[in-house]
Design a protein around this motif. Sequence first.
Motif, PDB file in Angstrom:
ATOM      1  N   ASP A  59     -11.722 -43.104 -58.569  1.00  0.00           N
ATOM      2  CA  ASP A  59     -11.975 -44.551 -58.627  1.00  0.00           C
ATOM      3  C   ASP A  59     -10.920 -45.289 -57.805  1.00  0.00           C
ATOM      4  O   ASP A  59     -10.063 -45.977 -58.356  1.00  0.00           O
ATOM      5  N   ALA A  64     -13.503 -48.739 -62.658  1.00  0.00           N
ATOM      6  CA  ALA A  64     -13.568 -48.140 -63.989  1.00  0.00           C
ATOM      7  C   ALA A  64     -12.197 -47.935 -64.629  1.00  0.00           C
ATOM      8  O   ALA A  64     -12.079 -47.178 -65.594  1.00  0.00           O
ATOM      9  N   LEU A 109     -20.850 -44.073 -67.856  1.00  0.00           N
ATOM     10  CA  LEU A 109     -20.403 -44.643 -66.586  1.00  0.00           C
ATOM     11  C   LEU A 109     -21.488 -44.538 -65.518  1.00  0.00           C
ATOM     12  O   LEU A 109     -21.519 -45.335 -64.573  1.00  0.00           O
ATOM     13  N   ALA A 265     -17.160 -47.134 -71.879  1.00  0.00           N
ATOM     14  CA  ALA A 265     -17.901 -47.178 -70.620  1.00  0.00           C
ATOM     15  C   ALA A 265     -19.107 -48.110 -70.702  1.00  0.00           C
ATOM     16  O   ALA A 265     -19.443 -48.801 -69.740  1.00  0.00           O
TER      17      ALA A 265
END
Length: 292
Positions: A59, A64, A109, A265
């Motif tokens: 990421d 995230a 996610l 998430a």
Amino acid sequence: EDLAKNLKDLDLGTASLPLQRRLGLLWYTNSDVFLFKVSEEQKPFTKRGALSIINSIYDPIGFAQPVIIKGKILLRNMISSSSKLDWDDALPDSLYKEWKSWVQSLPELEEFQIPRQYSSRSFKGAQKREVHIYADASKEAIAAVAFLKLYGSDSDSCTTSFLMGKAKVAPSSGHTVPRLELCAAVLAVQLADVIHEQLKIDREDFSYYSDSQVVLGYITNENRRFYIYVGNRGSRIRMSSQPSQWKYIASELNPADVATRSVKACQLADSKWIKGPDPLIDSTSNLDQYPL
């Protein structure tokens, strides 16, 4: 020859667009969004296995981070509570339940989609560009997140979008919360340096926010001499920003607070980390009542 091999001879009129990898993320070209892909491979409940799962979520932009930071905090707790165990030794059962809950939430996610474009408004054609960066810290983590605000020809017309974010695990001991808040402010100007270099936005168009009055006092102080730890970080902040650019924001409005507390998430898409604080999003709000 600079095109991706599977796109070089693609007929955009008839062929279906393939899935691409960009910046460590999946780029779904049909809808022009970034996606996360979570590995389904089972890892042993060891320090090495935990580290492998955390590092499998790449990421670089920071979408995230409020989710990933939870795993990093759990890994830190594993290492500190079982320092005598080897990296491949099984960890105590007392740590397993919380870790398993976090790992099982990760596939959510994959439902999170991020538009590749910053906003529907043209970046180049915008009449004015602003960057708003928020910093926060807790005993568990420090974080900073930046948002891009683009103005049209009508000064009341603007769009706001997530730009970049970063979160780090706080040291397990030896740091007070004000010092951690100061570290978060340093992280904020580090983000600003990257954004300034990549997007060529003038530094005077950056604004910074912290919910720590102590840190704002450190930054704006002109007379008092501080200890080396505070003085060095205060100097680093002043290298990239002016004291007048720093403002106070209440904790409940601070988007960086999302990462220092972490979220599941499934909650990420609707969090302030992605959407920004309400006054920044809604250009029709009475901004005078908010610290913007």
